[in-house]
Write a protein that holds these residues in place. Structure first.
Motif, mmCIF file in Angstrom:
data_model
loop_
_atom_site.group_PDB
_atom_site.id
_atom_site.type_symbol
_atom_site.label_atom_id
_atom_site.label_comp_id
_atom_site.label_asym_id
_atom_site.label_seq_id
_atom_site.Cartn_x
_atom_site.Cartn_y
_atom_site.Cartn_z
ATOM 1 N N UNK A 179 13.298 -0.350 -0.066
ATOM 2 C CA UNK A 179 13.436 -1.203 1.117
ATOM 3 C C UNK A 179 13.145 -2.654 0.739
ATOM 4 N N UNK A 214 -0.102 -10.449 1.708
ATOM 5 C CA UNK A 214 1.355 -10.317 1.698
ATOM 6 C C UNK A 214 2.036 -11.673 1.838
ATOM 7 N N UNK A 231 8.368 -9.871 5.182
ATOM 8 C CA UNK A 231 7.785 -10.427 6.402
ATOM 9 C C UNK A 231 6.305 -10.083 6.374
ATOM 10 N N UNK A 236 -2.980 0.741 9.553
ATOM 11 C CA UNK A 236 -1.801 1.337 8.935
ATOM 12 C C UNK A 236 -2.062 1.228 7.437
ATOM 13 N N UNK A 237 -2.244 2.353 6.777
ATOM 14 C CA UNK A 237 -2.610 2.260 5.361
ATOM 15 C C UNK A 237 -1.962 3.387 4.575
ATOM 16 N N UNK A 238 -1.472 3.041 3.417
ATOM 17 C CA UNK A 238 -0.901 4.051 2.558
ATOM 18 C C UNK A 238 -2.017 4.724 1.764
ATOM 19 N N UNK A 285 12.356 5.923 -2.273
ATOM 20 C CA UNK A 285 12.904 5.534 -0.988
ATOM 21 C C UNK A 285 12.165 4.345 -0.359
ATOM 22 N N UNK A 286 10.841 4.488 -0.237
ATOM 23 C CA UNK A 286 10.101 3.420 0.410
ATOM 24 C C UNK A 286 10.170 2.128 -0.395
ATOM 25 N N UNK A 328 5.010 -4.591 1.338
ATOM 26 C CA UNK A 328 6.039 -3.624 1.693
ATOM 27 C C UNK A 328 7.328 -4.312 2.116
ATOM 28 N N UNK A 329 7.192 -5.570 2.536
ATOM 29 C CA UNK A 329 8.394 -6.293 2.935
ATOM 30 C C UNK A 329 8.137 -7.778 2.772
ATOM 31 N N UNK A 346 2.361 -9.349 6.819
ATOM 32 C CA UNK A 346 1.516 -8.882 7.914
ATOM 33 C C UNK A 346 0.036 -9.148 7.629
#
Lengths: 80, 651
Positions: free
Chosen positions: B96, B69, B63, B451-453, B92-93, B60-61, B65
């Motif tokens: 980023x 990733x 950085x 935290x999960x999509x 949108x997501x 997702x980014x 986690x």
């Protein structure tokens, strides 16, 4: 003047929409939520009822995110 | 060295589909975030030049986690060209990450994938406007059907030559034929110096772009979306999960059994057995090679299950017993993975997993582990902390039997009665709970919640289902064959050299005294390290009672992982972690075996024992579990701004 009343994401009712105001968590958590689009100022909708401290499912933009109960307790929302 | 093109994007946007379509390399594709945890590289030839196309794990980014990733972030730094894959249904997501990638100043192309699904959902996107605002080529695609991929290759050839090429303006998915220079400054407003100073600024930038290019027409909720909500809400989701798991189990066991019988009676008995029999006669029914290939005769006859030769038990175990169940298991797993049910199961299971110091996502490695423990251990890389990974990997390699092993147990347990299969599963469930609880209590720190999509439900795509099944089966055959034959050769050699006898006598107190097994059972433990399915098959010639079979099966599942799992576990946990984990395995296994030996059929009937274990397991979880939860709330109470430095650390 009313003080702004904030409710945690865990306490919100299913179907309620609110704006994220504070995230009470460490850097790691804040950054992770940030990348998923959950950041102060964002409007999100809670989708499920929490059962026995189970996870909270929210809709952000057009995606669904599951948050563990522990984390949901640390995200504070303003509900209109 | 060839230039690197790296596919980067959020999890579950279809990077692996694009990779597989472009390179022809088969990779596992599923509908849940975190399928790819390791990078895969393939060759892609564009205009006579060969590139290395790299499929990165989703992120997702930049950085990281979790470990998966971290891999992605490192790949971005090494990229010559970035292909940023974006889910068109969730612009949108996804943007980023795009904003962070743009900061890298590497030639970049945006692939807007799943535009068909976006259209279906009433999302209207202005591709050329998006391209203009981002300042880099934007290619709309439907990767599964291959739409738009030709345009992607053309655009890549443009960026490869320095980025002076115009984008293709032909084809169904073409747009206004913009001339775009790769590396142009994005035209949408950014920070004063062209860089973003804070995540908020990034989101503002993303918001301004989305506002301009996206229009949403409201659609009525489809029945699939209604089902999506139903599977997340506890009062409907729990019964649904129970039903789906029960149905999966029934299909795998029922149809697997049917296939197994069919193969045995239609192919093995009428055709294969006579063939082996004549070979045995020709070899004179004895001698070194006869023992190796055919094995020992049972009452003067060849027994496909019990003879323990390479051509008898070896071949029959792989093709007659394991393969039928494996096919069914992977068919069901493939369906569950691709329709998108697994993350929902994770939500429903979150509460239970929390009692063991894990959270919902850990269900996914556990389920994959029912197929093979190796990909399961890899999938644990999606978990955030080292604590969680250690817990999940240890639990999984002790209590989750792989499909090959379980097929063998299921295929053999029939002669004693199906209820013993229940006892085996109940025991594993009990160990899973108790061990998880103990580990959670003794490992320092706590596991942060998840935290999960959650991806939308999608109809499994036939072609990718077929490919995935084919890949997994051929993987099994390629991996399994040498090990199975090797295992059989090994036991025969050990037997002939007298090593088996020596060790059998040495360990007799444990094997006979504690576990109540014949001392020869020691040889199954060696083979179990090579192949657990063959080891289970080896229990048969020992002429065990039902209780002994159950004890033997439990010992073989839990005592130690097979060589392949051991290798990957050592890599993931490190030498020290592996040593601790191995000690836990051996202790657990011995205690469980001893307990079963003492209780089963002496104190409790199999039905009562199974029920008692499940009931007690649940009770213990309710009363004793949740150490991690308590520590998390305690940490929170102490420090309002909890330090989550332990959230993610490198191992």
């Amino acid at each position: 003047m009313f003080a702004l009343k904030l409710v945690s994401l865990a306490e919100m009712k299913a179907g309620q929409t609110g704006i994220v105001r504070t995230i009470n968590g460490g850097q790691g958590m804040v950054a992770r939520l940030q990348a998923l689009g959950l950041h102060p100022g964002k409007k999100i909708t809670k989708l499920n009822t929490v059962f026995q401290k189970g996870p909270v499912v929210v809709e952000i933009n057009r995606s669904r995110i599951a948050l563990g109960y522990g984390r949901a307790c640390r995200i504070f929302m303003e509900i209109k | 060295m060839s230039k690197k093109i790296v596919l980067v994007g959020n999890p579950n946007v279809g990077k692996s589909v694009i990779f597989s379509q472009l390179t022809g390399t088969r990779v596992v594709i599923s509908n849940y975030p975190g399928t790819t945890v390791e990078y895969i590289s393939g060759r892609l030839k564009i205009d006579q030049e060969t590139f290395a196309l790299i499929d990165a794990p989703g992120t997702y980014s930049l950085e990281p986690t979790c470990r998966a990733e971290e891999v992605a972030a490192n790949l971005v730094d090494a990229a010559d060209i970035i292909v940023n894959v974006i889910d068109a249904t969730n612009l949108e997501r996804n943007l980023y990450l795009t904003s962070q990638l743009l900061d890298k100043n590497v030639p970049m192309i945006v692939v807007l994938n799943m535009v068909d699904e976006a259209a279906q959902k009433g999302i209207d996107l202005n591709y050329s406007r998006l391209q203009y605002l981002l300042g880099i080529p934007v290619i709309p695609t439907v990767a599964l059907s291959g739409e738009g991929l030709k345009e992607l290759v053309n655009a890549l050839s443009g960026s490869a030559r320095g980025g002076d090429e115009s984008l293709p303006s032909n084809g169904r998915l073409a747009w206004e034929g913009h001339v775009v220079r790769v590396g142009d400054k994005p035209r949408a407003a950014r920070g004063s110096d062209g860089k973003f100073s804070s995540p908020d600024e990034r989101w503002a930038w993303v918001g301004s772009i989305v506002g301009e290019v996206q229009q949403i027409t409201h659609r009525h909720r489809t029945w699939l979306e209604t089902l999506e909500l139903a599977s997340l809400k506890p009062h409907t989701g729990i019964p649904l999960a129970a039903f789906i798991l029960f149905l999966s189990f029934k299909i795998i066991i029922g149809l697997g059994e049917f296939l197994h019988e069919l193969l045995e009676h239609v192919i093995f008995e009428p055709f294969y057995l006579p063939l082996v029999e004549s070979l045995s006669l020709w070899m004179g029914q004895e001698g070194f090679w006869h023992d190796l290939l055919i094995g020992t005769l049972v009452q003067g006859e060849i027994h496909l299950e019990e003879s323990m030769g390479v051509l008898t038990t070896g071949v029959f175990a792989i093709f007659g017993v394991v393969l039928p169940f494996l096919v069914m298991f992977y068919l069901v797993l493939g369906f569950l993975e691709d329709c998108g049910y697994l993350p929902r199961l994770a939500v429903i299971m979150d509460r239970i997993m929390h009692r063991l110091g894990l959270h919902g996502f850990a269900v996914i490695p556990m389920i994959l582990g029912l197929g093979c423990n190796v990909p399961a251990v890899m999938a644990a890389r999606n978990l955030e902390s080292r604590r969680e990974r250690f817990l999940a990997c240890t639990l999984l390699s002790i209590t989750v039997p792989c499909a090959a092993q379980m097929s063998m147990v299921t295929g053999l347990v029939g002669r004693y009665g199906g209820v013993y299969l229940g006892v085996i599963f109940a025991t594993l469930f009990f160990i899973w709970i108790v061990l998880g609880l103990i580990l959670d209590r003794f490992l320092p720190g706590y596991t942060p919640s998840m935290i999960m999509e959650i991806p939308p439900y999608r109809w499994p795509h036939f072609k990718s289902q077929r490919q995935k099944l084919g890949m997994r089966l051929s993987h099994f055959l390629v991996e399994a064959l040498p090990f199975i034959f090797g295992g059989i050769v090994l036991i025969n050699l050990l037997y002939i050299l007298g090593v088996t006898d020596f060790l059998a006598n040495l360990f007799a107190p444990v094997i006979q005294g504690l576990l109540g097994l014949p001392r020869e059972a020691i040889s199954t433990l060696f083979v179990g390290f090579l192949r657990k399915d063959v080891a289970v098959a080896m229990l048969l010639p020992l002429g065990l009672s039902a209780r002994q079979f159950v004890v033997g099966a439990i010992i073989l599942v839990t005592y130690f992982p097979c060589a392949a799992t051991f290798a990957i576990l050592s890599k993931e946990l490190g030498v020290k972690g592996m040593a601790v984990s191995a000690a836990i395995m051996i202790i657990t296994s011995l205690s469980a075996g001893t307990m079963l030996n003492l209780l089963l059929e002496t104190v409790l009937s199999p039905v009562h024992l199974a029920l008692a274990l499940v009931g007690l397991g649940i009770l213990i979880a309710i009363v004793g579990g949740g150490t991690s939860d308590r520590r998390e709330s305690a940490a929170e109470a102490e420090l309002p701004l909890a330090k989550e430095g332990s959230d993610y650390y490198f191992s």
